[in-house]
Scaffold this motif. Structure first.
Motif, PDB file in Angstrom:
ATOM      1  N   MET A 113      17.439   1.668  21.255  1.00  0.00           N
ATOM      2  CA  MET A 113      16.089   1.893  20.748  1.00  0.00           C
ATOM      3  C   MET A 113      15.071   1.346  21.621  1.00  0.00           C
ATOM      4  SD  MET A 113      16.316   2.619  16.873  1.00  0.00           S
ATOM      5  CE  MET A 113      17.142   4.038  16.175  1.00  0.00           C
ATOM      6  N   GLN A 114      13.946   1.655  21.434  1.00  0.00           N
ATOM      7  CA  GLN A 114      12.572   1.151  22.110  1.00  0.00           C
ATOM      8  C   GLN A 114      11.696   0.387  21.231  1.00  0.00           C
ATOM      9  OE1 GLN A 114      10.903   4.243  24.457  1.00  0.00           O
ATOM     10  NE2 GLN A 114      12.654   4.654  25.605  1.00  0.00           N
ATOM     11  N   ASP A 115      11.044  -0.284  21.886  1.00  0.00           N
ATOM     12  CA  ASP A 115      10.072  -1.356  20.852  1.00  0.00           C
ATOM     13  C   ASP A 115       9.269  -0.226  20.029  1.00  0.00           C
ATOM     14  OD1 ASP A 115      11.161  -3.354  21.935  1.00  0.00           O
ATOM     15  OD2 ASP A 115       9.772  -4.003  23.302  1.00  0.00           O
ATOM     16  N   GLU A 116       8.796   0.843  20.589  1.00  0.00           N
ATOM     17  CA  GLU A 116       7.848   1.798  20.162  1.00  0.00           C
ATOM     18  C   GLU A 116       8.128   2.212  18.786  1.00  0.00           C
ATOM     19  OE1 GLU A 116       9.034   2.100  23.380  1.00  0.00           O
ATOM     20  OE2 GLU A 116       6.979   1.235  24.382  1.00  0.00           O
ATOM     21  N   ASP A 117       9.491   2.013  18.421  1.00  0.00           N
ATOM     22  CA  ASP A 117       9.991   2.611  16.929  1.00  0.00           C
ATOM     23  C   ASP A 117       9.686   1.675  15.748  1.00  0.00           C
ATOM     24  OD1 ASP A 117      11.994   0.897  17.745  1.00  0.00           O
ATOM     25  OD2 ASP A 117      13.564   2.070  16.315  1.00  0.00           O
ATOM     26  N   ILE A 118       8.981   0.656  16.195  1.00  0.00           N
ATOM     27  CA  ILE A 118       8.693  -0.504  15.189  1.00  0.00           C
ATOM     28  C   ILE A 118       7.069  -0.323  14.841  1.00  0.00           C
ATOM     29  CG2 ILE A 118       8.758  -2.803  14.501  1.00  0.00           C
ATOM     30  CD1 ILE A 118      11.586  -1.875  14.812  1.00  0.00           C
ATOM     31  N   VAL A 119       6.839  -0.509  13.524  1.00  0.00           N
ATOM     32  CA  VAL A 119       5.541  -0.512  13.067  1.00  0.00           C
ATOM     33  C   VAL A 119       5.157  -1.739  12.095  1.00  0.00           C
ATOM     34  CG1 VAL A 119       5.027   1.935  13.586  1.00  0.00           C
ATOM     35  CG2 VAL A 119       5.835   1.278  11.204  1.00  0.00           C
ATOM     36  N   GLN A 120       3.910  -2.020  12.042  1.00  0.00           N
ATOM     37  CA  GLN A 120       3.482  -2.888  11.038  1.00  0.00           C
ATOM     38  C   GLN A 120       2.485  -2.172  10.044  1.00  0.00           C
ATOM     39  OE1 GLN A 120       1.634  -6.566  12.515  1.00  0.00           O
ATOM     40  NE2 GLN A 120       3.636  -7.241  13.604  1.00  0.00           N
ATOM     41  N   ILE A 121       2.906  -2.400   8.842  1.00  0.00           N
ATOM     42  CA  ILE A 121       1.920  -1.866   8.000  1.00  0.00           C
ATOM     43  C   ILE A 121       0.715  -3.019   7.395  1.00  0.00           C
ATOM     44  CG2 ILE A 121       1.716  -0.863   5.638  1.00  0.00           C
ATOM     45  CD1 ILE A 121       4.664   0.470   6.205  1.00  0.00           C
ATOM     46  N   TYR A 122      -0.415  -2.867   7.562  1.00  0.00           N
ATOM     47  CA  TYR A 122      -1.189  -4.082   6.926  1.00  0.00           C
ATOM     48  C   TYR A 122      -1.945  -3.346   5.783  1.00  0.00           C
ATOM     49  CZ  TYR A 122      -5.744  -6.036   6.899  1.00  0.00           C
ATOM     50  OH  TYR A 122      -6.968  -7.336   6.506  1.00  0.00           O
ATOM     51  N   MET A 123      -1.892  -4.388   4.811  1.00  0.00           N
ATOM     52  CA  MET A 123      -2.326  -4.056   3.357  1.00  0.00           C
ATOM     53  C   MET A 123      -3.005  -5.346   2.606  1.00  0.00           C
ATOM     54  SD  MET A 123      -0.331  -2.433   0.335  1.00  0.00           S
ATOM     55  CE  MET A 123       0.657  -3.722   0.157  1.00  0.00           C
ATOM     56  N   THR A 124      -4.098  -4.949   1.856  1.00  0.00           N
ATOM     57  CA  THR A 124      -4.626  -5.917   1.045  1.00  0.00           C
ATOM     58  C   THR A 124      -4.294  -5.601  -0.303  1.00  0.00           C
ATOM     59  OG1 THR A 124      -7.001  -4.979   1.056  1.00  0.00           O
ATOM     60  CG2 THR A 124      -6.368  -6.714   2.826  1.00  0.00           C
ATOM     61  N   THR A 125      -4.272  -6.884  -1.224  1.00  0.00           N
ATOM     62  CA  THR A 125      -4.247  -6.778  -2.669  1.00  0.00           C
ATOM     63  C   THR A 125      -5.155  -7.735  -3.313  1.00  0.00           C
ATOM     64  OG1 THR A 125      -2.530  -8.069  -3.214  1.00  0.00           O
ATOM     65  CG2 THR A 125      -1.762  -5.803  -2.652  1.00  0.00           C
ATOM     66  N   ASP A 126      -5.490  -7.638  -4.559  1.00  0.00           N
ATOM     67  CA  ASP A 126      -6.331  -8.513  -5.159  1.00  0.00           C
ATOM     68  C   ASP A 126      -5.507  -9.753  -5.638  1.00  0.00           C
ATOM     69  OD1 ASP A 126      -5.035  -7.004  -7.139  1.00  0.00           O
ATOM     70  OD2 ASP A 126      -6.526  -6.945  -8.631  1.00  0.00           O
ATOM     71  N   SER A 127      -4.320  -9.947  -5.586  1.00  0.00           N
ATOM     72  CA  SER A 127      -3.573 -11.074  -6.410  1.00  0.00           C
ATOM     73  C   SER A 127      -2.206 -11.047  -5.770  1.00  0.00           C
ATOM     74  CB  SER A 127      -3.383 -10.578  -7.960  1.00  0.00           C
ATOM     75  OG  SER A 127      -2.307  -9.953  -8.158  1.00  0.00           O
ATOM     76  N   GLU A 128      -1.876 -12.633  -5.811  1.00  0.00           N
ATOM     77  CA  GLU A 128      -0.363 -12.638  -5.067  1.00  0.00           C
ATOM     78  C   GLU A 128       0.531 -12.054  -5.890  1.00  0.00           C
ATOM     79  OE1 GLU A 128       2.102 -16.590  -3.702  1.00  0.00           O
ATOM     80  OE2 GLU A 128       0.160 -16.862  -4.305  1.00  0.00           O
ATOM     81  N   ASP A 129       0.472 -11.945  -7.197  1.00  0.00           N
ATOM     82  CA  ASP A 129       1.425 -11.439  -7.901  1.00  0.00           C
ATOM     83  C   ASP A 129       1.665  -9.848  -7.684  1.00  0.00           C
ATOM     84  OD1 ASP A 129       2.106 -13.610  -9.528  1.00  0.00           O
ATOM     85  OD2 ASP A 129       0.687 -13.104 -11.020  1.00  0.00           O
ATOM     86  N   VAL A 130       0.642  -9.060  -7.480  1.00  0.00           N
ATOM     87  CA  VAL A 130       0.771  -7.717  -6.964  1.00  0.00           C
ATOM     88  C   VAL A 130       1.151  -7.688  -5.565  1.00  0.00           C
ATOM     89  CG1 VAL A 130      -0.604  -5.617  -6.325  1.00  0.00           C
ATOM     90  CG2 VAL A 130      -1.168  -6.709  -8.521  1.00  0.00           C
ATOM     91  N   ALA A 131       1.143  -8.488  -4.530  1.00  0.00           N
ATOM     92  CA  ALA A 131       1.447  -8.538  -3.396  1.00  0.00           C
ATOM     93  C   ALA A 131       2.970  -9.032  -3.192  1.00  0.00           C
ATOM     94  CB  ALA A 131       0.853  -9.631  -2.519  1.00  0.00           C
ATOM     95  N   ILE A 132       3.477  -9.773  -4.239  1.00  0.00           N
ATOM     96  CA  ILE A 132       4.682 -10.253  -4.173  1.00  0.00           C
ATOM     97  C   ILE A 132       5.773  -8.920  -4.764  1.00  0.00           C
ATOM     98  CG2 ILE A 132       6.603 -11.566  -5.468  1.00  0.00           C
ATOM     99  CD1 ILE A 132       4.546 -14.024  -5.132  1.00  0.00           C
ATOM    100  N   HIS A 133       5.022  -8.159  -5.910  1.00  0.00           N
ATOM    101  CA  HIS A 133       6.029  -7.230  -6.466  1.00  0.00           C
ATOM    102  C   HIS A 133       6.054  -6.057  -5.487  1.00  0.00           C
ATOM    103  CE1 HIS A 133       6.825  -4.104  -9.344  1.00  0.00           C
ATOM    104  NE2 HIS A 133       6.040  -3.440  -8.929  1.00  0.00           N
ATOM    105  N   ILE A 134       4.883  -5.747  -4.786  1.00  0.00           N
ATOM    106  CA  ILE A 134       5.077  -4.480  -3.749  1.00  0.00           C
ATOM    107  C   ILE A 134       5.946  -4.770  -2.532  1.00  0.00           C
ATOM    108  CG2 ILE A 134       3.758  -3.384  -1.961  1.00  0.00           C
ATOM    109  CD1 ILE A 134       1.328  -3.550  -3.939  1.00  0.00           C
TER     110      ILE A 134
END
Length: 113
Positions: A1-22
């Motif tokens: 496979m090639q590197d181009e099949d990898i992506v990053q998903i950037y997201m923000t949340t209002d709390s660490e608890d929500v971030a950890i849950h997601i």
């Protein structure tokens, strides 16, 4: 496979608890290989006609391109915001062994499922 099949998903949340849950849910469901959570993000934006300045948690998730759409949909479903910031960014290179690990940890979603 090639590197181009990898992506990053950037997201923000209002709390660490929500971030950890997601992030934990998406790793558990194998939609992403891993996530990095960073506190201390300051976001300035316009919402409901007013300029807002909020503290947020930044999440950077790594996955394969074929799982990205499902990961974004699931993150949106779990998110507490009405209109969350969730964007996908292509990875165009990197450490080959790490990229291989991301592929191994992520179960690609078949097209049409």
């Amino acid at each position: 496979m090639q590197d181009e099949d990898i992506v990053q998903i950037y997201m923000t949340t209002d709390s660490e608890d929500v971030a950890i849950h997601i992030a934990t849910t998406l790793v558990n469901e194998r939609l992403i290989a891993c996530a990095n959570l960073t506190s201390g993000t300051r976001s300035i934006y316009r919402w409901d006609g007013a300029i807002r300045l909020d503290r947020e948690i930044t999440i950077i998730m790594k996955t394969v391109k074929s799982s990205a759409e499902a990961a974004v949909a699931r993150a949106n479903e779990l998110h507490t915001y009405e209109v969350p910031c969730i964007v996908t960014l292509d990875v165009t290179g990197g450490h080959a062994e790490y990229l291989k690990w991301v592929r191994e940890q992520t179960v690609p979603v078949a097209v049409g499922s």
